[in-house]
Design a protein around this motif. Structure first.
Motif, short mmCIF file in Angstrom:
data_model
loop_
_atom_site.label_atom_id
_atom_site.label_comp_id
_atom_site.label_asym_id
_atom_site.label_seq_id
_atom_site.Cartn_x
_atom_site.Cartn_y
_atom_site.Cartn_z
N UNK A 51 49.25 67.59 37.42
CA UNK A 51 49.89 67.97 36.16
C UNK A 51 49.06 67.73 34.89
N UNK A 52 48.27 66.69 34.84
CA UNK A 52 47.55 66.34 33.61
C UNK A 52 46.09 66.73 33.71
N UNK A 53 45.60 67.44 32.69
CA UNK A 53 44.22 67.95 32.69
C UNK A 53 43.50 67.47 31.43
N UNK A 54 42.26 67.03 31.63
CA UNK A 54 41.48 66.52 30.51
C UNK A 54 40.04 67.02 30.57
N UNK A 55 39.49 67.37 29.42
CA UNK A 55 38.08 67.73 29.33
C UNK A 55 37.20 66.48 29.32
N UNK A 56 37.79 65.34 28.95
CA UNK A 56 37.06 64.08 28.81
C UNK A 56 37.77 62.99 29.61
N UNK A 57 37.08 62.40 30.57
CA UNK A 57 37.71 61.37 31.40
C UNK A 57 38.12 60.14 30.60
N UNK A 58 37.43 59.87 29.51
CA UNK A 58 37.80 58.71 28.68
C UNK A 58 39.19 58.91 28.08
N UNK A 59 39.49 60.13 27.68
CA UNK A 59 40.82 60.45 27.16
C UNK A 59 41.86 60.32 28.28
N UNK A 60 41.48 60.76 29.48
CA UNK A 60 42.38 60.64 30.63
C UNK A 60 42.74 59.17 30.87
N UNK A 61 41.74 58.30 30.82
CA UNK A 61 42.00 56.88 31.05
C UNK A 61 42.87 56.27 29.94
N UNK A 62 42.71 56.75 28.72
CA UNK A 62 43.53 56.24 27.61
C UNK A 62 44.99 56.66 27.75
N UNK A 63 45.23 57.89 28.19
CA UNK A 63 46.58 58.45 28.16
C UNK A 63 47.36 58.29 29.47
N UNK A 64 46.66 58.16 30.57
CA UNK A 64 47.33 58.08 31.88
C UNK A 64 47.31 56.64 32.38
N UNK A 65 48.36 56.27 33.03
CA UNK A 65 48.43 54.93 33.63
C UNK A 65 48.04 55.07 35.11
N UNK A 66 46.74 55.13 35.36
CA UNK A 66 46.25 55.38 36.71
C UNK A 66 46.00 54.08 37.46
N UNK A 67 46.21 54.13 38.76
CA UNK A 67 45.90 52.99 39.62
C UNK A 67 44.49 53.10 40.19
N UNK A 68 44.08 54.34 40.49
CA UNK A 68 42.80 54.59 41.15
C UNK A 68 42.11 55.78 40.51
N UNK A 69 40.81 55.65 40.31
CA UNK A 69 39.99 56.76 39.83
C UNK A 69 38.98 57.10 40.92
N UNK A 70 38.79 58.39 41.14
CA UNK A 70 37.77 58.85 42.07
C UNK A 70 36.70 59.55 41.24
N UNK A 71 35.50 58.98 41.25
CA UNK A 71 34.40 59.48 40.44
C UNK A 71 33.56 60.43 41.29
N UNK A 72 33.58 61.71 40.90
CA UNK A 72 32.90 62.77 41.65
C UNK A 72 31.86 63.50 40.80
N UNK A 73 31.41 62.88 39.75
CA UNK A 73 30.41 63.48 38.87
C UNK A 73 29.05 63.46 39.54
N UNK A 74 28.06 64.17 38.98
CA UNK A 74 26.69 63.96 39.45
C UNK A 74 26.32 62.49 39.27
N UNK A 75 25.49 61.97 40.16
CA UNK A 75 25.24 60.53 40.18
C UNK A 75 24.65 59.97 38.88
N UNK A 76 24.00 60.77 38.08
CA UNK A 76 23.46 60.28 36.80
C UNK A 76 24.58 59.83 35.86
N UNK A 77 25.82 60.29 36.12
CA UNK A 77 26.95 59.95 35.26
C UNK A 77 27.92 58.96 35.91
N UNK A 78 27.62 58.49 37.11
CA UNK A 78 28.51 57.58 37.81
C UNK A 78 28.76 56.30 37.04
N UNK A 79 27.72 55.67 36.56
CA UNK A 79 27.85 54.34 35.95
C UNK A 79 28.83 54.37 34.78
N UNK A 80 28.66 55.27 33.86
CA UNK A 80 29.54 55.32 32.69
C UNK A 80 30.99 55.59 33.09
#
Length: 152
Positions: A51-80
């Motif tokens: 249901x919820x879509x975000x162009x920026x994952x930081x905004x997603x983390x601010x607005x959604x009360x998530x228990x788990x995040x799955x990071x599927x970005x290219x590895x150069x962006x994993x750390x952030x």
């Protein structure tokens, strides 16, 4: 039963693999996804009813009360992305390879400990029966001291 709320950081091919597996679980809610590509994000969200879509994952983390995040970005962006998810209070499953340097990998591991959250890397072969059998042989000492191996 309380469902774990999951968010996808990137919504491309590998995220769809995770979403397909998670969508089949009664204890999971695919709550949100983020991606820089509006087209990719829309396709994944529509396919899995996210249901919820975000162009920026930081905004997603601010607005959604998530228990788990799955990071599927290219590895150069994993750390952030991992650090942002941990800061937001999420447990994290990060695709492989975890980072572009040992320094980044240690930073992520330290942040998980500090946050009191789980950080897991998607090294999928870990759970293959042949790998588990090999691990059992090694752990039992049955093979003696292994100093070289070649696997095909």
């Amino acid at each position: 039963m309380n469902k774990l709320r999951y968010g996808l950081v990137a919504a491309g091919t590998i995220a769809r693999v995770h979403a397909k597996a998670l969508a089949a679980r009664p204890d999971v809610e695919l709550a949100a996804a983020s991606d820089v590509s509006e087209k990719t994000l829309a396709a994944t969200c529509e396919q899995f009813g996210i249901p919820a879509r975000y162009a920026d994952y930081k905004e997603m983390f601010k607005k959604e009360n998530l228990d788990v995040a799955i990071v599927c970005t290219p590895n150069a962006f994993h750390c952030d992305a991992v650090l942002a998810a941990l800061k937001a209070g999420c447990h994290v499953m990060c695709e492989k390879p975890p980072a572009v340097s040992v320094k980044e990998a240690r930073k992520m591991a330290d942040a998980a400990v500090q946050a009191g959250k789980r950080l897991f890397y998607g090294v999928h072969m870990r759970f293959e029966p042949a790998v588990e059998t090999a691990r059992a042989y090694l752990d039992s000492g049955r093979l003696g001291e292994v100093y070289h191996a070649s696997v095909h």
